[in-house]
Write an enzyme that holds these catalytic residues in place. Structure first.
Site, mmCIF file in Angstrom:
data_model
loop_
_atom_site.group_PDB
_atom_site.id
_atom_site.type_symbol
_atom_site.label_atom_id
_atom_site.label_comp_id
_atom_site.label_asym_id
_atom_site.label_seq_id
_atom_site.Cartn_x
_atom_site.Cartn_y
_atom_site.Cartn_z
ATOM 1 N N GLU A 188 -9.261 -11.022 -7.902
ATOM 2 C CA GLU A 188 -8.330 -9.906 -7.697
ATOM 3 C C GLU A 188 -7.108 -10.011 -8.607
ATOM 4 O OE1 GLU A 188 -7.575 -9.714 -3.468
ATOM 5 O OE2 GLU A 188 -9.652 -9.174 -3.021
ATOM 6 N N HIS A 209 -2.255 -5.512 1.501
ATOM 7 C CA HIS A 209 -3.540 -6.177 1.271
ATOM 8 C C HIS A 209 -3.251 -7.610 0.863
ATOM 9 C CE1 HIS A 209 -7.472 -7.190 -0.496
ATOM 10 N NE2 HIS A 209 -6.757 -7.786 -1.431
ATOM 11 N N ASN A 259 -2.113 0.318 6.730
ATOM 12 C CA ASN A 259 -1.630 -0.960 7.259
ATOM 13 C C ASN A 259 -0.798 -1.778 6.272
ATOM 14 O OD1 ASN A 259 -3.693 -1.832 5.644
ATOM 15 N ND2 ASN A 259 -4.881 -2.823 7.258
ATOM 16 N N LYS A 267 0.814 -1.223 0.000
ATOM 17 C CA LYS A 267 0.000 0.000 0.000
ATOM 18 C C LYS A 267 0.850 1.278 0.000
ATOM 19 C CE LYS A 267 -4.013 -2.213 2.233
ATOM 20 N NZ LYS A 267 -5.064 -2.064 3.278
ATOM 21 N N TYR A 307 -12.416 -2.359 -4.149
ATOM 22 C CA TYR A 307 -12.936 -2.483 -2.781
ATOM 23 C C TYR A 307 -14.465 -2.402 -2.727
ATOM 24 C CZ TYR A 307 -8.360 -2.344 -0.444
ATOM 25 O OH TYR A 307 -7.108 -2.639 0.029
#
Ligand code: IDP
Ligand code: MG
Length: 138
Positions: free
Chosen positions: A126, A115, A112, A9, A49
């Site tokens: 995905e 993913h 965080n 991320k 998402y």
């Protein structure tokens, strides 16, 4: 052999720690079989998402995921989906286990660091979202 989709991320690309995250991935026995650094558009982040579109954190999540480049990758191992979720650690780094990627590098529940797909079915969706077959079928 199983495959899962990983995203490093923007908080990690910003801090220049994508190599450190990749080292933890490889040390866990996952093989990086495809990888590219991209900048998501708002539309792409919203589509990726989509499952979270009704959550209160959705606008913040989309804003964060488009705030800088991400590294999208396909990881391969026996039981890759579960193995990667295990080494990522809990969504909230405050409660993530010692030695996990999120415990080591995540800044907060939203920033965080990584993913990972949460099921084999979602992994397939995905991976197809980000990679064409000519990029991974080797
Ligand atoms: P996961 O990434 O561990 O699978 P999900 O529940 O699927 O967690 O949530 C997707 C992402 O949305 C999280 O990784 C995190 O970046 C963000 N997120 C989840 N819950 C919260 C929250 O309560 N506040 C802010 N961001 C959140
Ligand atoms: Mg999730």
């Amino acid at each position: 052999m199983e495959r899962t989709l990983s995203i490093i991320k923007p908080d990690a690309t910003l801090r220049n720690i994508t190599g450190k995250v990749n080292a933890m991935i490889e040390d866990a026995g996952l093989k990086i079989v495809a990888q590219k650094r991209i900048r998501l558009t708002k539309e792409q982040a919203e589509e990726f998402y989509d499952v979270h579109k009704d959550k209160v954190f959705f606008p913040n999540l989309v804003e964060f995921m488009t705030s800088g480049p991400v590294v999208v990758q396909v990881l391969e191992a026996d039981n890759a989906v579960e193995l990667y979720r295990k080494i990522m650690g809990a969504t909230n780094p405050a409660v993530a286990e010692e030695g996990t990627i999120r415990k080591t590098y995540a800044l907060s529940i939203d920033k965080n660091t990584v993913h990972g797909s949460d099921s084999l079915e979602n992994a397939k969706r995905e991976i197809e979202f980000f990679f064409s077959h000519v990029e991974i079928d080797h």
